[in-house]
Design an enzyme around this catalytic site. Structure first.
Site, PDB file in Angstrom:
ATOM      1  N   LYS A 278     -60.221  30.577  38.653  1.00 14.96           N
ATOM      2  CA  LYS A 278     -59.078  29.659  38.632  1.00 14.96           C
ATOM      3  C   LYS A 278     -59.382  28.691  39.860  1.00 14.96           C
ATOM      4  O   LYS A 278     -59.804  28.896  40.730  1.00 14.96           O
ATOM      5  CB  LYS A 278     -58.014  30.641  38.952  1.00 14.96           C
ATOM      6  CG  LYS A 278     -56.660  30.040  38.889  1.00 14.96           C
ATOM      7  CD  LYS A 278     -55.427  31.137  38.761  1.00 14.96           C
ATOM      8  CE  LYS A 278     -54.288  30.572  38.554  1.00 14.96           C
ATOM      9  NZ  LYS A 278     -52.973  31.373  38.453  1.00 14.96           N
ATOM     10  N   GLU A 365     -40.440  40.800  32.745  1.00 16.31           N
ATOM     11  CA  GLU A 365     -38.965  40.828  33.322  1.00 16.31           C
ATOM     12  C   GLU A 365     -38.186  41.901  32.606  1.00 16.31           C
ATOM     13  O   GLU A 365     -37.304  42.759  33.546  1.00 16.31           O
ATOM     14  CB  GLU A 365     -38.337  39.647  32.948  1.00 16.31           C
ATOM     15  CG  GLU A 365     -38.951  38.349  33.957  1.00 16.31           C
ATOM     16  CD  GLU A 365     -40.253  37.828  33.249  1.00 16.31           C
ATOM     17  OE1 GLU A 365     -40.681  37.993  32.277  1.00 16.31           O
ATOM     18  OE2 GLU A 365     -40.866  36.921  33.987  1.00 16.31           O
ATOM     19  N   ARG A 393     -35.157  36.462  29.896  1.00 14.11           N
ATOM     20  CA  ARG A 393     -35.945  37.426  28.905  1.00 14.11           C
ATOM     21  C   ARG A 393     -35.209  38.945  29.113  1.00 14.11           C
ATOM     22  O   ARG A 393     -35.643  39.682  28.226  1.00 14.11           O
ATOM     23  CB  ARG A 393     -37.561  37.483  29.822  1.00 14.11           C
ATOM     24  CG  ARG A 393     -38.312  36.532  29.252  1.00 14.11           C
ATOM     25  CD  ARG A 393     -39.420  37.210  28.164  1.00 14.11           C
ATOM     26  NE  ARG A 393     -39.904  35.817  27.355  1.00 14.11           N
ATOM     27  CZ  ARG A 393     -41.168  35.512  27.556  1.00 14.11           C
ATOM     28  NH1 ARG A 393     -42.063  36.388  28.645  1.00 14.11           N
ATOM     29  NH2 ARG A 393     -41.770  34.498  27.107  1.00 14.11           N
TER      30      ARG A 393
HETATM   31  C1  LIG Z   1     -41.762  35.022  31.305  1.00 14.06           C
HETATM   32  C2  LIG Z   1     -42.168  34.041  32.365  1.00 14.06           C
HETATM   33  N1  LIG Z   1     -42.189  34.801  33.530  1.00 14.06           N
HETATM   34  C3  LIG Z   1     -43.026  34.154  34.513  1.00 14.06           C
HETATM   35  C4  LIG Z   1     -43.581  33.017  34.356  1.00 14.06           C
HETATM   36  C5  LIG Z   1     -44.201  32.334  35.800  1.00 14.06           C
HETATM   37  N2  LIG Z   1     -45.724  32.132  35.521  1.00 14.06           N
HETATM   38  C6  LIG Z   1     -46.276  31.138  34.969  1.00 14.06           C
HETATM   39  S1  LIG Z   1     -47.632  31.150  35.120  1.00 14.06           S
HETATM   40  C7  LIG Z   1     -47.960  32.756  35.489  1.00 14.06           C
HETATM   41  C8  LIG Z   1     -49.118  33.434  35.663  1.00 14.06           C
HETATM   42  C9  LIG Z   1     -50.051  33.399  34.510  1.00 14.06           C
HETATM   43  O1  LIG Z   1     -51.193  34.089  34.844  1.00 14.06           O
HETATM   44  P1  LIG Z   1     -52.352  33.678  33.535  1.00 14.06           P
HETATM   45  O2  LIG Z   1     -51.876  33.880  32.268  1.00 14.06           O
HETATM   46  O3  LIG Z   1     -53.182  34.846  33.810  1.00 14.06           O
HETATM   47  O4  LIG Z   1     -52.684  32.322  33.676  1.00 14.06           O
HETATM   48  P2  LIG Z   1     -53.622  31.643  34.824  1.00 14.06           P
HETATM   49  O5  LIG Z   1     -52.551  30.879  35.972  1.00 14.06           O
HETATM   50  O6  LIG Z   1     -54.372  32.669  35.506  1.00 14.06           O
HETATM   51  O7  LIG Z   1     -54.345  30.465  34.140  1.00 14.06           O
HETATM   52  C10 LIG Z   1     -46.582  33.108  35.725  1.00 14.06           C
HETATM   53  C11 LIG Z   1     -46.215  34.462  36.272  1.00 14.06           C
HETATM   54  C12 LIG Z   1     -43.517  32.367  33.297  1.00 14.06           C
HETATM   55  N3  LIG Z   1     -44.269  31.274  32.953  1.00 14.06           N
HETATM   56  N4  LIG Z   1     -43.022  32.988  32.333  1.00 14.06           N
END
Ligand SMILES: Cc1ncc(C[n+]2csc(CCOP(=O)(O)OP(=O)(O)O)c2C)c(N)n1
Ligand SMILES: CC(=O)[C@@H](O)[C@H](O)COP(=O)(O)O
Ligand SMILES: [Mg+2]
Length: 622
Positions: A278, A365, A393
């Site tokens: 990342k 959630e 959610r």
């Molecule tokens: C339902 C929901 N909960 C929380 C989020 C906030 N959120 C956005 S990106 C993320 C982390 C995503 O991690 P990953 O899928 O590993 O992607 P990366 O950022 O590592 O590329 C979160 C918790 C969201 N977008 N949707």
């Protein structure tokens, strides 16, 4: 080279050297742009090579490419015709920070909330096969997003339907913060010796039940290594009927292209496990992937955030965080729960100072809310800190697992109202509406950061479900009273008395109302300003008294008008036969609100002081 790329077809002509050069140019463009606009820098930097390889091998938009969450899609946008407009990223009237079908034919699914990609991808693949179309479906989902139940619902059904579907797991061991959960350990093969030993014992006892098995065990025993090799992340996905491939290096374009070419025409569901970093390619983001997950403007040379000219008031999130820790140190029953957003919700301080009562459940959630119900049933006082939009959610869990039996769970609903640059997938536009209908739930919204403290304190005193919703952004800079006050449940607060119009404001719009009052005083009007304070139960007596006394009522809230606080007031006046009152409700109209700076959006929606004053003048003329 990048400025010449008009569509993904242009990259298919490039050789490996040029592709690597292009990836450098893409990274440079992303860093330059996001240093000015802000945005999701680290996620997008992590998938530059993967984006190029996917578009090199597949033929979008005929082939569907879905980006889960979509926060990592900046490279995708740059090579699908949005180079010229990329500088408008997340700006009002500019391109979105997430894939949007209305923005480009290459964006086949609007994303923003995590973990929808597999289900939508499977739906598309099923639709494609039913109509005998000849398109592939490629889904890119992160390891964090893979922790959500919805992702597993999709995997489970995909394994059952056996439709063609390529799921690329982008594994960087990060959610926003370091990824959590047993799945994450499993994926990164941080498997405990205990787990492997138990697996071996079970395998041995299973195989030794038959002669054939005895022989297999004897072979396996001799090659200990192959036994360990059996125990790979792939097992989990293979068990769900996916062909698992990987893990492969996610920044090596040659390997990525070769692998994607090999799997492109395989039948059935495929899971390709890709390891990425990342923030790749920009040292400050590589060193601080959490800070650069979603960043404001920064100095591209140093990576340092652009310092504000003067000291700014604390954010509501910071005040919530500090207050919760202060209260939890006094009351050992208080626990804090986040769904993969410890920094965004401000619970990092709680995590550091009271780790034994802190729980990051991953992007889950629904589980967070029902887990809180479990804690409450054991006499604890859980706080679920979840953004308004993501709390959507867990609606059934709020009703079924918490409110039905009136459990003392506090919902700290951050990002209530317009969030700004993240736009329609992230505005906290509906929580007052969807929560107001739920019995046993008390709903509060603070006028400022000081009142947020008292509401949190009061929330723990009320032995029932409580929701406290507050906005994204900074407070007013008011003094924070050290001694907590217990607010009387269901009682509003008259801030300014007047006799010709009653303005009842929710949350931070109390300040909007006070500013509007100053404008109206100059016009010879004397409005009453009331801080609603409780959205449920509302202060019936006070509202009826002022409605009758002034004959004119305006409500202002940053929530959908339908079902919001204004609806509650009009229902009250109607139910109590208060008929001689003229009323206006200001809030969010029945449409999804675009992205853009919060103040710009509020002005366009008539939620600024001048618009409120004009609405009052117009009402008084009626
Ligand atoms: C339902 C929901 N909960 C929380 C989020 C906030 N959120 C956005 S990106 C993320 C982390 C995503 O991690 P990953 O899928 O590993 O992607 P990366 O950022 O590592 O590329 C979160 C918790 C969201 N977008 N949707
Ligand atoms: C992509 C995503 O859903 C999160 O990163 C979200 O953008 C965070 O919002 P805040 O910036 O308001 O914390
Ligand atoms: Mg990740």
């Amino acid at each position: 080279m990048l400025e010449q790329i008009q569509s993904p077809r242009d990259i298919k002509k490039l050789n490996l050297k040029d592709l690597n050069t292009l990836s450098k140019e893409i990274r440079k463009k992303i860093v330059e742009t996001v240093s000015v606009t802000g945005g999701h820098l680290a996620p997008s930097l992590g998938v530059v090579e993967l984006t190029l390889a996917i578009h090199y091998v597949f033929d979008a938009p005929l082939d569907r490419i879905i980006w889960d969450v979509g926060h990592q899609a900046y490279a995708h946008k740059l090579i699908t015709g949005r180079y010229e407009s990329f500088h408008t990223l997340r700006q009002y009237g500019g391109i979105s920070g997430f894939p949007k079908r209305s923005e480009s034919p290459y964006d086949c699914l609007d994303t923003g909330h995590s973990s929808t990609s597999i289900s939508a991808g499977l739906g598309m693949s099923t639709g494609i096969s039913l109509q005998k179309k000849n398109s592939k479906v490629v889904v890119v989902i992160g390891d964090g997003s893979m922790t959500a139940g919805l992702a597993f619902e999709g995997l489970n059904n995909a394994g059952h339907l056996k439709k063609d579907l390529i799921v690329i797991l982008n594994d960087n061991e990060m959610s926003i913060s370091p990824n959590v959960g047993a799945l994450s350990s499993f994926l990164s093969r941080k498997l405990t010796g205990r787990l492997v030993r138990r697996f071996k014992q079970e395998l041995e006892s299973f195989l030794k039940r038959s002669e054939v098995g005895e022989n297999i065990w004897a072979v396996l025993k001799r090659s200990e290594e192959s036994l360990k090799g059996l125990f790979t992340p792939g097992m989990l996905f293979e068990a769900l009927q996916f062909d698992y491939i990987g893990p492969i290096p996610g920044h090596n374009i040659e390997v990525l292209i070769e692998t994607l070419k090999n799997i492109k025409d395989l039948d059935g569901p495929i899971l390709l496990h890709v390891i990425t970093k990342k923030g790749k390619g920009y040292p400050p983001a590589e060193r601080h992937p959490e800070r650069f997950h979603g960043t404001g403007p920064f100095d591209p040379i140093t990576g340092e955030p652009k310092k504000p000219a003067k000291k700014l008031p604390p954010t509501y999130t910071e005040v919530f965080s500090n207050t919760l820790v202060e209260l939890a140190k006094e009351d050992k029953r208080i626990c804090a729960i986040t769904a993969a957003m410890p920094s965004g919700t401000g619970l990092k301080k709680f995590q550091e100072e009271i780790p034994e009562r802190f729980f990051d459940v991953g992007i889950a959630e629904q589980h967070a809310v029902t887990f809180a119900a479990g804690l409450a049933l054991e006499g604890l006082k859980p706080v679920c800190a979840i953004y308004s939009t993501f709390l959507q959610r867990a609606y059934d869990q709020i009703i079924h697992d918490v409110c039905l039996t009136s459990l003392p769970v506090v919902f700290a609903i951050d990002r209530g109202g317009l969030v700004g640059d993240d736009g329609p997938t992230h505005h906290g536009a509906f929580d007052l509406s969807f929560l107001r209908a739920v019995p046993n739930l008390v709903i509060m919204a603070p006028k400022d950061e000081n009142e947020l403290r008292h509401m949190l304190y009061t929330g723990f005193k009320l032995d029932c479900p409580v929701a406290i919703r507050y906005p994204r952004g900074r407070g007013l800079g008011v003094d924070l009273e050290k001694d907590f006050k217990t607010l009387e449940c269901g009682k509003a607060e008259v801030i300014e008395d007047g006799n010709d119009v009653t303005i009842i404001a929710v949350g931070h719009h109390v300040q909007t109302a006070l500013t509007a009052r100053k404008i109206l005083l100059k016009d010879g009007f004397r409005p009453t300003v009331i801080n609603a304070r409780f959205v449920k139960p509302i202060d019936e007596d006070l509202i009826i008294h002022y409605a009758k006394m002034t004959g004119h009522v305006i409500t202002i809230e940053e929530n959908a008008l339908i079902g919001g606080f204004g609806s509650a007031v009009s229902e009250l006046l109607m139910d109590k036969d208060v008929s001689e009152v003229k009323m206006r409700r200001l809030g969010l109209p029945d449409r999804f609100i675009e992205h853009g700076d919060q103040s710009i959006l509020r002005e366009t929606l008539g939620l600024d002081a001048r618009s409120l004053a004009s609405a009052a003048r117009e009402l008084l003329r009626k």
